[in-house]
Design a protein around this motif. Structure first.
Motif, PDB file in Angstrom:
ATOM      1  N   ALA A 348     -22.298  -2.360 -39.635  1.00  0.00           N
ATOM      2  CA  ALA A 348     -23.524  -2.637 -39.034  1.00  0.00           C
ATOM      3  C   ALA A 348     -24.208  -1.574 -39.912  1.00  0.00           C
ATOM      4  O   ALA A 348     -25.358  -1.876 -40.152  1.00  0.00           O
ATOM      5  CB  ALA A 348     -23.523  -2.323 -37.651  1.00  0.00           C
ATOM      6  N   LYS A 352     -24.411  -3.531 -44.463  1.00  0.00           N
ATOM      7  CA  LYS A 352     -25.686  -4.106 -44.381  1.00  0.00           C
ATOM      8  C   LYS A 352     -26.798  -3.528 -45.082  1.00  0.00           C
ATOM      9  O   LYS A 352     -27.939  -3.958 -45.169  1.00  0.00           O
ATOM     10  CB  LYS A 352     -25.844  -4.748 -43.186  1.00  0.00           C
ATOM     11  CG  LYS A 352     -25.000  -5.844 -42.620  1.00  0.00           C
ATOM     12  CD  LYS A 352     -25.133  -6.592 -41.197  1.00  0.00           C
ATOM     13  CE  LYS A 352     -24.154  -7.347 -40.842  1.00  0.00           C
ATOM     14  NZ  LYS A 352     -24.292  -7.724 -39.512  1.00  0.00           N
ATOM     15  N   LYS A 353     -26.628  -2.172 -45.397  1.00  0.00           N
ATOM     16  CA  LYS A 353     -27.881  -1.340 -45.886  1.00  0.00           C
ATOM     17  C   LYS A 353     -27.171  -0.838 -47.000  1.00  0.00           C
ATOM     18  O   LYS A 353     -27.546  -1.093 -48.295  1.00  0.00           O
ATOM     19  CB  LYS A 353     -27.895  -0.076 -44.632  1.00  0.00           C
ATOM     20  CG  LYS A 353     -28.730  -1.174 -43.637  1.00  0.00           C
ATOM     21  CD  LYS A 353     -28.973   0.451 -42.736  1.00  0.00           C
ATOM     22  CE  LYS A 353     -29.628  -0.292 -41.320  1.00  0.00           C
ATOM     23  NZ  LYS A 353     -29.898   0.924 -40.287  1.00  0.00           N
ATOM     24  N   SER A 356     -24.843  -3.048 -49.275  1.00  0.00           N
ATOM     25  CA  SER A 356     -25.594  -4.301 -49.859  1.00  0.00           C
ATOM     26  C   SER A 356     -26.581  -3.744 -50.784  1.00  0.00           C
ATOM     27  O   SER A 356     -26.845  -4.533 -51.716  1.00  0.00           O
ATOM     28  CB  SER A 356     -26.330  -4.820 -48.556  1.00  0.00           C
ATOM     29  OG  SER A 356     -25.424  -5.392 -47.827  1.00  0.00           O
ATOM     30  N   MET A 385     -18.307  -9.107 -45.765  1.00  0.00           N
ATOM     31  CA  MET A 385     -19.374 -10.021 -44.986  1.00  0.00           C
ATOM     32  C   MET A 385     -18.599 -10.897 -44.189  1.00  0.00           C
ATOM     33  O   MET A 385     -19.303 -11.182 -43.115  1.00  0.00           O
ATOM     34  CB  MET A 385     -20.231 -10.628 -46.185  1.00  0.00           C
ATOM     35  CG  MET A 385     -21.063  -9.618 -46.966  1.00  0.00           C
ATOM     36  SD  MET A 385     -22.404  -8.639 -45.919  1.00  0.00           S
ATOM     37  CE  MET A 385     -23.688  -9.913 -45.530  1.00  0.00           C
ATOM     38  N   SER A 388     -17.143  -9.299 -41.210  1.00  0.00           N
ATOM     39  CA  SER A 388     -18.356  -8.668 -40.272  1.00  0.00           C
ATOM     40  C   SER A 388     -18.766  -9.903 -39.239  1.00  0.00           C
ATOM     41  O   SER A 388     -18.927  -9.704 -38.043  1.00  0.00           O
ATOM     42  CB  SER A 388     -19.569  -8.333 -41.018  1.00  0.00           C
ATOM     43  OG  SER A 388     -20.665  -8.018 -40.233  1.00  0.00           O
TER      44      SER A 388
END
Length: 509
Positions: A348, A352-353, A356, A385, A388
């Motif tokens: 998380a 995703k930060k 990515s 991904m 996740s």
């Protein structure tokens, strides 16, 4: 005529006495009595059944020689310490080294320097090598000398004082400056004492390596059990006593049993197998505790490095709270709670930060000299991904409102009274935990691949000319922050997470 009858009666009576058990017994006792009187040990007077002062003197000579050792050997035959000292006296140099390396303090130090999984494997190998060095001949020697020490201890712990008090009622205990006054006493008063003494005396290994035995006892208690010269004199006398058979004959005569034989109180202990088993158990237990402490310390450091002190947002259903329901019923339940929460938080926060962002810059915008060199990076990113999404689906499926979660709840309620339900519950929980472990393992393996790619990309960014990515200027202009710092910081986070997972996943990833 009467005289002739009397003569024949006596003649036949004499002939028939040879088969009369009582007559044979009397004859044998008479023979034993004659043999006792011919011996040089003037301990007993058969005609009166009395024990003489010389017997008391013999026992006092032993008592004054080894009486001081009675305290130091009082618990010897049950002492684990003594057994250990005996075994360690036979250690080879390699065994000494291994035993030192397996000491608790050294294991703690090694756990700080070595990967814990590698340390466990190494300790297992060391224990096996340690055990192999106890070949059958060495084991035989160790057990033999310990049995000799045990026999010596039994001999020392015979109650000489109790027996000697019968010869001299004023005798003080362990006051060897006192000169005893030996009375003549009835043999039956000391018959049981003589039997008990003979049992331990006849078991004593007179030809043992007494220097080594005394050295071992000195290591055990810090003092030698007796003066070696005086003990040597005692063993020589005991050897003569055995050869003469005087002690057995006296016991037979007092007890009026010419067939009586003394059964030695033999010691035949086996101590090596128990020592090795105990060492293995203690070492493995100590290592587990050290590894757990080390892992806890290292994991706390890594968790703080990754997530700070802020509380994590845990999964909603694969949780400790749900696990309590299983544990109250004696069921193992969910096995990978911490790891799954860390994975959920890491994906998380970083996937995703940070990851990515790097992926977008290097894979989407970057122009690779050889496109196939970017494939492993791309595949691992997309695999993460997918994981996740799988993790969210996995957690949602365990909700009590979802079919799988409802089934687990129903089986848990039925399992106490339904064997089939319990079997199904364990099977379902095993599947759940295997799914969790699979996600953890796959995520860790893909993060390792991404980490390796980030190192290669960082190396290319710092190199001149660039051989991996050809349009760094364009990437720099699209980036919101320093490329180098982004690569280094992201790599550090991935490395920290992989290290954290390797603390939990047996054998590493």
């Amino acid at each position: 005529m009467q005289q002739k009858v009397g003569f024949f009666e006596k003649a036949f009576g004499f002939l028939f006495t040879s088969s009369d058990p009582e007559a044979i017994k009397r004859k044998n006792l008479k023979r034993i009595a004659k043999e006792i009187t011919r011996q040089r040990f003037k301990w007993y007077k058969p005609s009166s059944g009395e024990a003489l002062p010389q017997m008391g003197k013999f026992f006092y000579e032993i008592y004054s020689t080894i009486g001081g050792a009675q305290n130091i050997l009082s618990n010897a035959n049950t002492s684990a310490v003594l057994k250990t000292i005996v075994i360690e006296d036979f250690f080879s140099e390699s065994q000494k080294k291994i035993r030192e390396d397996l000491a608790e303090e050294n294991l703690k130090e090694r756990a700080q320097k070595e990967n814990t999984n590698k340390l466990e494997l190494q300790v297992r190998k060391e224990l096996e090598a340690f055990q192999r060095d106890f070949n059958p001949e060495k084991i035989k020697q160790i057990d033999h000398i310990y049995s000799q020490i045990e026999a010596f201890s039994n001999f020392v712990l015979f109650d000489y004082y109790f027996m000697l008090k019968k010869f001299d009622s004023t005798l003080p205990e362990r006051n060897f400056s006192y000169t005893p006054k030996y009375d003549v006493i009835r043999g039956e008063y000391i018959l049981d004492d003589l039997k008990d003494f003979a049992a331990v005396a006849f078991a004593l290994p007179l030809n043992a390596d007494w220097k080594r035995i005394f050295s071992i006892i000195k290591n055990y208690k810090g003092v030698e059990p007796a003066a070696m010269n005086r003990w040597g004199k005692i063993t020589r006398t005991l050897n003569e006593v055995r050869k003469s058979n005087i002690l057995t004959m006296i016991i037979q005569h007092i007890d009026k049993n010419p067939d009586e034989q003394i059964k030695p109180a033999t010691a035949n202990s086996r101590i090596v197998d128990a020592y090795i088993s105990n060492l293995r158990t203690k070492t493995e237990s100590c290592l587990r505790q050290i590894i757990q402490t080390t892992r806890t310390s290292k994991s706390s450091e890594l968790i703080n490095q990754l997530f700070g002190s802020a509380p994590l947002n845990p999964l909603k259903n694969y949780t400790e709270a749900r696990n309590e329901d299983f544990r109250r019923k004696g069921i193992a339940g969910f096995k990978h709670l911490d790891e799954m929460n860390y994975l959920s938080a890491f994906l998380a926060i970083y996937l995703k930060k940070d990851i990515s962002t790097i992926t977008d810059l290097c894979l989407v915008r970057g122009k690779w000299a050889l496109q196939e060199e970017s494939v492993s990076f791309s595949n691992s990113f997309h695999a993460l991904m997918d994981i996740s999404g799988q993790l969210a689906e996995f957690d949602d499926a365990l909700s009590e409102d979802a079919p799988k979660g409802a089934k687990l709840k129903s089986l848990l309620m039925r399992q106490e009274h339904d064997r089939e339900a319990k079997s199904q519950l364990n099977t379902n929980l095993k599947d759940v935990n295997n799914s969790a472990l699979s996600m953890l393992t796959n995520a860790t393996q893909n993060l390792i691949i991404i980490g390796k790619n980030l190192r290669a990309i960082l190396g290319d960014y710092e190199a001149q000319p660039h051989k991996l990515i050809t349009n760094w200027k364009e990437i720099e202009s699209a980036a919101d922050s320093n490329i180098r710092e982004m690569l280094i910081n992201t790599y550090k986070k991935i490395y920290a997470f992989v290290m954290l997972m390797q603390l939990y996943l047996k054998g590493g990833a």
